[in-house]
Motif scaffolding. Structure first.
Motif, PDB file in Angstrom:
ATOM      1  N   ASN B 192       1.912  40.561  22.717  1.00  0.00           N
ATOM      2  CA  ASN B 192       2.804  39.769  23.563  1.00  0.00           C
ATOM      3  C   ASN B 192       4.085  40.515  23.927  1.00  0.00           C
ATOM      4  O   ASN B 192       4.503  40.538  25.077  1.00  0.00           O
ATOM      5  N   ASN B 193       4.699  41.115  22.906  1.00  0.00           N
ATOM      6  CA  ASN B 193       6.036  41.643  23.133  1.00  0.00           C
ATOM      7  C   ASN B 193       6.028  42.942  23.937  1.00  0.00           C
ATOM      8  O   ASN B 193       6.939  43.208  24.712  1.00  0.00           O
ATOM      9  N   GLU B 194       4.975  43.718  23.785  1.00  0.00           N
ATOM     10  CA  GLU B 194       4.858  44.925  24.604  1.00  0.00           C
ATOM     11  C   GLU B 194       4.708  44.517  26.078  1.00  0.00           C
ATOM     12  O   GLU B 194       5.316  45.104  26.973  1.00  0.00           O
ATOM     13  N   ILE B 195       3.903  43.475  26.301  1.00  0.00           N
ATOM     14  CA  ILE B 195       3.671  43.014  27.670  1.00  0.00           C
ATOM     15  C   ILE B 195       4.949  42.482  28.299  1.00  0.00           C
ATOM     16  O   ILE B 195       5.274  42.792  29.454  1.00  0.00           O
ATOM     17  N   ILE B 196       5.702  41.695  27.545  1.00  0.00           N
ATOM     18  CA  ILE B 196       6.953  41.154  28.096  1.00  0.00           C
ATOM     19  C   ILE B 196       7.900  42.298  28.450  1.00  0.00           C
ATOM     20  O   ILE B 196       8.569  42.285  29.486  1.00  0.00           O
ATOM     21  N   GLY B 197       7.910  43.311  27.587  1.00  0.00           N
ATOM     22  CA  GLY B 197       8.726  44.485  27.871  1.00  0.00           C
ATOM     23  C   GLY B 197       8.353  45.139  29.201  1.00  0.00           C
ATOM     24  O   GLY B 197       9.214  45.588  29.955  1.00  0.00           O
ATOM     25  N   LYS B 198       7.061  45.150  29.501  1.00  0.00           N
ATOM     26  CA  LYS B 198       6.609  45.733  30.773  1.00  0.00           C
ATOM     27  C   LYS B 198       7.102  44.926  31.966  1.00  0.00           C
ATOM     28  O   LYS B 198       7.439  45.480  33.018  1.00  0.00           O
ATOM     29  N   VAL B 199       7.112  43.611  31.805  1.00  0.00           N
ATOM     30  CA  VAL B 199       7.610  42.771  32.900  1.00  0.00           C
ATOM     31  C   VAL B 199       9.071  43.104  33.175  1.00  0.00           C
ATOM     32  O   VAL B 199       9.481  43.260  34.327  1.00  0.00           O
ATOM     33  N   PHE B 200       9.864  43.237  32.105  1.00  0.00           N
ATOM     34  CA  PHE B 200      11.286  43.543  32.289  1.00  0.00           C
ATOM     35  C   PHE B 200      11.473  44.904  32.952  1.00  0.00           C
ATOM     36  O   PHE B 200      12.384  45.119  33.737  1.00  0.00           O
ATOM     37  N   LYS B 201      10.591  45.839  32.611  1.00  0.00           N
ATOM     38  CA  LYS B 201      10.748  47.192  33.092  1.00  0.00           C
ATOM     39  C   LYS B 201      10.158  47.376  34.493  1.00  0.00           C
ATOM     40  O   LYS B 201      10.778  47.959  35.370  1.00  0.00           O
ATOM     41  N   VAL B 202       8.957  46.855  34.686  1.00  0.00           N
ATOM     42  CA  VAL B 202       8.241  47.156  35.928  1.00  0.00           C
ATOM     43  C   VAL B 202       8.036  45.929  36.824  1.00  0.00           C
ATOM     44  O   VAL B 202       7.989  46.047  38.048  1.00  0.00           O
ATOM     45  N   GLY B 203       7.889  44.752  36.212  1.00  0.00           N
ATOM     46  CA  GLY B 203       7.711  43.569  37.044  1.00  0.00           C
ATOM     47  C   GLY B 203       6.427  42.823  36.776  1.00  0.00           C
ATOM     48  O   GLY B 203       6.238  41.715  37.268  1.00  0.00           O
ATOM     49  N   ASN B 204       5.502  43.430  36.020  1.00  0.00           N
ATOM     50  CA  ASN B 204       4.279  42.703  35.703  1.00  0.00           C
ATOM     51  C   ASN B 204       3.709  43.138  34.360  1.00  0.00           C
ATOM     52  O   ASN B 204       4.083  44.171  33.816  1.00  0.00           O
ATOM     53  N   ASN B 205       2.807  42.316  33.863  1.00  0.00           N
ATOM     54  CA  ASN B 205       2.225  42.529  32.527  1.00  0.00           C
ATOM     55  C   ASN B 205       1.482  43.843  32.407  1.00  0.00           C
ATOM     56  O   ASN B 205       1.331  44.383  31.317  1.00  0.00           O
ATOM     57  N   LEU B 206       0.973  44.337  33.545  1.00  0.00           N
ATOM     58  CA  LEU B 206       0.145  45.526  33.493  1.00  0.00           C
ATOM     59  C   LEU B 206       0.957  46.795  33.614  1.00  0.00           C
ATOM     60  O   LEU B 206       0.452  47.888  33.424  1.00  0.00           O
ATOM     61  N   GLY B 207       2.240  46.628  33.936  1.00  0.00           N
ATOM     62  CA  GLY B 207       3.058  47.798  34.156  1.00  0.00           C
ATOM     63  C   GLY B 207       2.666  48.535  35.424  1.00  0.00           C
ATOM     64  O   GLY B 207       2.731  49.757  35.517  1.00  0.00           O
ATOM     65  N   LEU B 208       2.232  47.757  36.419  1.00  0.00           N
ATOM     66  CA  LEU B 208       1.776  48.326  37.690  1.00  0.00           C
ATOM     67  C   LEU B 208       2.988  48.487  38.615  1.00  0.00           C
ATOM     68  O   LEU B 208       3.549  47.505  39.088  1.00  0.00           O
ATOM     69  N   PRO B 209       3.426  49.722  38.886  1.00  0.00           N
ATOM     70  CA  PRO B 209       4.615  49.900  39.719  1.00  0.00           C
ATOM     71  C   PRO B 209       4.336  49.645  41.206  1.00  0.00           C
ATOM     72  O   PRO B 209       3.171  49.596  41.617  1.00  0.00           O
ATOM     73  N   GLN B 210       5.404  49.512  41.960  1.00  0.00           N
ATOM     74  CA  GLN B 210       5.292  49.136  43.378  1.00  0.00           C
ATOM     75  C   GLN B 210       4.288  49.984  44.159  1.00  0.00           C
ATOM     76  O   GLN B 210       3.429  49.427  44.851  1.00  0.00           O
ATOM     77  N   PRO B 211       4.346  51.333  44.062  1.00  0.00           N
ATOM     78  CA  PRO B 211       3.404  52.123  44.875  1.00  0.00           C
ATOM     79  C   PRO B 211       1.938  51.851  44.524  1.00  0.00           C
ATOM     80  O   PRO B 211       1.084  51.752  45.413  1.00  0.00           O
ATOM     81  N   ALA B 212       1.662  51.692  43.234  1.00  0.00           N
ATOM     82  CA  ALA B 212       0.288  51.425  42.818  1.00  0.00           C
ATOM     83  C   ALA B 212      -0.167  50.072  43.324  1.00  0.00           C
ATOM     84  O   ALA B 212      -1.311  49.893  43.757  1.00  0.00           O
ATOM     85  N   LEU B 213       0.750  49.110  43.286  1.00  0.00           N
ATOM     86  CA  LEU B 213       0.431  47.776  43.750  1.00  0.00           C
ATOM     87  C   LEU B 213       0.146  47.790  45.255  1.00  0.00           C
ATOM     88  O   LEU B 213      -0.843  47.214  45.728  1.00  0.00           O
ATOM     89  N   ALA B 214       1.005  48.512  46.007  1.00  0.00           N
ATOM     90  CA  ALA B 214       0.822  48.600  47.452  1.00  0.00           C
ATOM     91  C   ALA B 214      -0.540  49.226  47.771  1.00  0.00           C
ATOM     92  O   ALA B 214      -1.270  48.770  48.660  1.00  0.00           O
ATOM     93  N   ASP B 215      -0.865  50.229  47.006  1.00  0.00           N
ATOM     94  CA  ASP B 215      -2.129  50.927  47.193  1.00  0.00           C
ATOM     95  C   ASP B 215      -3.320  49.995  46.943  1.00  0.00           C
ATOM     96  O   ASP B 215      -4.290  49.960  47.707  1.00  0.00           O
ATOM     97  N   THR B 216      -3.220  49.229  45.856  1.00  0.00           N
ATOM     98  CA  THR B 216      -4.279  48.294  45.504  1.00  0.00           C
ATOM     99  C   THR B 216      -4.476  47.256  46.606  1.00  0.00           C
ATOM    100  O   THR B 216      -5.607  46.950  47.011  1.00  0.00           O
ATOM    101  N   LEU B 217      -3.363  46.730  47.099  1.00  0.00           N
ATOM    102  CA  LEU B 217      -3.444  45.682  48.116  1.00  0.00           C
ATOM    103  C   LEU B 217      -4.035  46.229  49.418  1.00  0.00           C
ATOM    104  O   LEU B 217      -4.814  45.559  50.094  1.00  0.00           O
ATOM    105  N   GLU B 218      -3.672  47.454  49.725  1.00  0.00           N
ATOM    106  CA  GLU B 218      -4.231  48.074  50.923  1.00  0.00           C
ATOM    107  C   GLU B 218      -5.746  48.218  50.786  1.00  0.00           C
ATOM    108  O   GLU B 218      -6.499  47.968  51.729  1.00  0.00           O
ATOM    109  N   GLY B 219      -6.163  48.588  49.596  1.00  0.00           N
ATOM    110  CA  GLY B 219      -7.595  48.689  49.318  1.00  0.00           C
ATOM    111  C   GLY B 219      -8.292  47.349  49.516  1.00  0.00           C
ATOM    112  O   GLY B 219      -9.398  47.290  50.062  1.00  0.00           O
ATOM    113  N   LEU B 220      -7.631  46.284  49.098  1.00  0.00           N
ATOM    114  CA  LEU B 220      -8.221  44.956  49.259  1.00  0.00           C
ATOM    115  C   LEU B 220      -8.328  44.580  50.735  1.00  0.00           C
ATOM    116  O   LEU B 220      -9.310  43.985  51.171  1.00  0.00           O
TER     117      LEU B 220
END
Lengths: 253, 528
Positions: B192-220
């Protein structure tokens, strides 16, 4: 005027004081503790009157318990409803018997059987069902024994060895006006009254607090309207006002 | 496959109440969070690794644990009241899926509460201070802390017990408080606590940063276009969109979650509603609830408020996620409100099912139900949605909306046995911060009640697929149902079904990019 009568008089004054002040303080304590979040067990009523109806169904019909387990419900419901009848019947020792109270007397009289039956059922479950036995502390058995003792000693006086109830009435009405009157010299009566006094004394420090407590249970008494009406506790509001995330930041600075 | 016995299903739809088997699930609990993870959440870090590979407790752990308990009972009426008023009637004893699946009596809700109640009584009540044996009060010892850590991480906070308790005692409130206390003495859960830390740092539980997210969405977008021939947008950080969609990050890549995300995108596309995801608040889940930390839960929730303001949206909509919807529906206004800057015509927040069902009722979506004719569906009510939230105006809407939508897009739907659905639903076995591989035995066994119900409708009514509206349910089921003889792809998202049946009529997205015709250039620009 016997020593025992004075002792019992003092005992009931103390017991009444402990019961009223103890439960009152506990209720006040509950009202002072915040409920930071909306946690009604849903589906929950969306209006305050709906909550009143939900609570009514819980405290009168034991709705949730009925869904949970029909045996516990049966024994618990019978015990509690019979207890009410018995208690109502006992108001004759504190006030004049009017038409209503007179009408109730036979019901209250025979309700004692139902009361003890319900308690015996609950005790049997506590002994026989492995899950319930596992969660029971000695005090859980004793509480049932205490109530059964009160029931049986009372029934003895009603059905077997009558006591002078006019004297009992005189004793309690006397206590209400700080005036000592003697109790009849009946061992069963003394046992009955002692057990009742013990019940009154432990009420504010035991699980008997479930009776007033249920009304304060947030999962049952909250209105389901978090999107419509903002709910914030005082300590959370302090965080907001000071623009802080953590409470120790507020405390330290 | 496993070094423990996987429960055998009886095919009757229900589990017979098992005899108790003390210490059946005794153990060390999930991995402990190291000081680094605790630091990110503002929890004490003055504890070190011990020689055996675990962690020591903080100095003065006993005093600090009791002080925290005292603090919490004065701030949460639920905790104080529920520690006081339980009469040990036993109504809850057979209601927890973990008890039914493991037989460990400490997994009976009342016994789980008792782990803390016994300590509460010892230090904070007259009877427990003076007559501990009589009322079953115990001293707070390191063994008790170990029991807390183990068994308060065998509670998925699903609240099924609170439905049946005559006083509404909610074990989740106690297990949340216990985890908050444990977090303050060096016993946080790593997962739990590692995941919450990722949200604070990156914005989501997976630690998926903006460029990776943009890339994923484009793929979709490319996937949907290949499939339908229409450019359905998956916008990210697009200022001025009408809707901010907040969805669990599992929706970005996990199966069958991502098929649900495609469904949301198609619904918005068809309805002509402009929408956007936010890379800053790219997480619907809020694990702050699981650890009972109001402060951390609020810190996560405030990101959504900030994203909504920054992106100038008019509405906030949540995707399919169980506890996320509880936090959103029941807590968001408390934690991050008021939302007076949003369009008052819409509730804040809305569930994607409220949006979709509204559009279906208005006749704005063209549906071809026959697309789902290869399936016979049933629906798993997610615990947090069922017992901690609502959809629509009426109590119980949370049961009707998903079923209405499923029935609107599928021809074949049947419900599982009555004592396993609606507010009597069983947790999937992986909720409440337990969806971690170090708790696999618990997860497999905890799923047994749901598996019994599923097997029953599979055999009796030919059910082929179970739909869910929670990222954790979907992940948990796809992982554990093979243990029970089912196949992973039998679990589907509700919006996956919508996605399949929805016939796209709108050729061009209301959010079509200006240079939409020139695919190659556009890709280059986006990469730059």
């Amino acid at each position: 005027m016997t020593f025992v009568s004075i002792l019992y008089g003092l005992l009931f004054w103390v017991a009444t004081l402990v019961l009223v002040v103890g439960v009152g303080r506990r209720i006040y304590f509950y009202t002072q503790i915040s409920v930071p979040l909306k946690i009604p067990t849903t589906p929950a009523p969306v209006t305050q009157s709906g909550v009143v109806w939900r609570m009514f169904r819980e405290v009168v019909f034991f709705q949730s318990l009925f869904r949970a387990n029909k045996y516990i419900w049966l024994f618990a419901f019978i015990f509690h409803m019979a207890l009410w009848l018995v208690l109502l019947r006992h108001t004759r020792y504190f006030m004049e018997i009017g038409a209503f109270l007179g009408f109730l007397q036979p019901f209250g009289k025979y309700a004692s059987f139902a009361m003890v039956f319900g308690l015996a059922g609950l005790l049997a479950r506590r002994i026989l069902v492995d899950r319930v036995r596992y969660i029971s502390a000695p005090s859980d058995f004793l509480m049932l024994a205490l109530l059964i003792g009160i029931g049986l000693s009372g029934m003895m006086m009603t059905f077997v060895a009558h006591t002078d109830i006019t004297m009992v009435k005189g004793f309690f009405r006397g206590l209400m006006t700080f005036d000592f009157h003697p109790l009849p010299a009946s061992p069963i009566l003394l046992v009955h009254l002692l057990l009742v006094a013990i019940l009154m004394l432990v009420f504010p420090i035991s699980k008997l607090l479930h009776a007033p407590g249920v009304f304060f249970s947030p999962t049952r008494n909250q209105v389901d309207n978090p999107r419509e009406k903002r709910h914030v506790s005082s300590w959370a509001l302090e965080l907001e006002k000071k623009n802080q995330i953590y409470r120790d930041e507020v405390k330290n600075g | 496959m496993a070094d423990y016995e996987v429960p055998k299903l009886n095919g009757e739809g229900y589990i017979d109440i098992p005899k108790i088997k003390p210490d059946a699930m005794a153990g060390k609990g999930p991995f402990v969070a190291k000081p680094d993870f605790q630091k990110a959440l503002n929890f004490p870090t003055d504890f070190a690794a011990d020689p055996e590979g675990g962690y020591e407790l903080v100095p003065d752990w006993k005093e600090r644990a009791l002080a925290k308990m005292d603090d919490l009972r004065h701030r949460y009426r639920s905790l104080q009241l529920y520690l006081d008023i339980c009469v040990k009637c036993g109504a809850c004893t057979d209601k927890c899926h973990y008890y039914l699946g493991t037989q460990d009596p400490k997994n009976m809700p009342v016994a789980r509460q008792d782990l803390m109640r016994k300590v509460y009584r010892r230090y904070f009540t007259f009877a427990g201070k003076h007559f501990p044996k009589l009322v079953g009060a115990v001293d707070l010892t390191e063994a008790v802390i170990d029991d807390w850590y183990n068994y308060y991480h065998q509670c998925s906070q699903c609240r099924r017990c609170s439905v049946y308790c005559p006083y509404g005692i909610d074990t989740a409130e106690v297990s949340m408080a216990a985890r908050e206390i444990l977090d303050h003495i060096g016993r946080g859960s790593k997962y739990n606590n590692e995941i919450i830390g990722k949200v604070f740092k990156v914005g989501n539980n997976l630690g998926l940063p903006q460029p990776a997210l943009a890339d994923t969405l484009e793929g979709l977008e490319e996937d949907v276009e290949a499939d339908t021939g229409i450019k359905v947008r998956f916008p990210l950080d697009e200022e001025g969109a009408e809707v901010l969609l907040v969805t669990p990050s599992a929706d970005f890549f996990a199966e069958p979650h991502v098929d649900g995300l495609m469904g949301y995108a198609k619904v918005f596309h068809e309805a002509g509603i402009s929408w956007t995801l936010s890379s800053y608040a790219s997480e619907g889940a809020n694990f702050g609830m699981f650890i009972g930390s109001y402060e951390n839960m609020r810190r996560i929730a405030l990101r959504i408020r900030e994203a909504a303001i920054k992106l100038k949206v008019k509405r906030i909509v949540f995707g399919e996620c169980g506890h996320a919807w509880r936090v959103a529906y029941s807590f968001l206004n408390t934690l991050a409100g008021p939302f007076d800057f949003l369009d008052p015509k819409y509730p804040v927040p809305q569930h994607i099912l409220e949006v979709t069902w509204g559009l279906i009722q208005e006749g704005k979506l063209v549906i071809d139900k026959s697309q789902n004719d290869d399936k016979v569906l049933t629906f798993h009510d997610s615990c947090n949605v069922a017992r901690g939230s609502r959809m629509g105006d009426k109590p119980g809407g949370q049961f009707e909306y998903p079923r209405n939508v499923i029935k609107a897009v599928c021809n074949h739907f049947v419900d599982m046995p009555a004592d396993t659905i609606h507010d009597a639903t069983y947790c999937c076995g992986g909720g409440g911060g337990l969806l971690t591989d170090d708790l696999m035995e618990l997860r497999v066994k905890g799923a047994q009640p749901r598996m019994e119900a599923l097997k029953y409708v599979t055999e009796q009514q030919g059910v082929t697929h179970m739909a869910a509206i929670c990222a954790i349910c979907k992940s948990q089921f796809t992982k554990v149902i093979p243990y029970y003889g089912f196949k992973m792809d039998q679990i589907v998202s509700v919006h996956q079904l919508v996605s399949k049946a929805l016939v796209l009529q709108r050729p061009v997205s209301v959010q079509a990019r200006p240079d939409e015709d020139d695919d190659d250039d556009e890709d280059d620009n986006d990469d730059a």
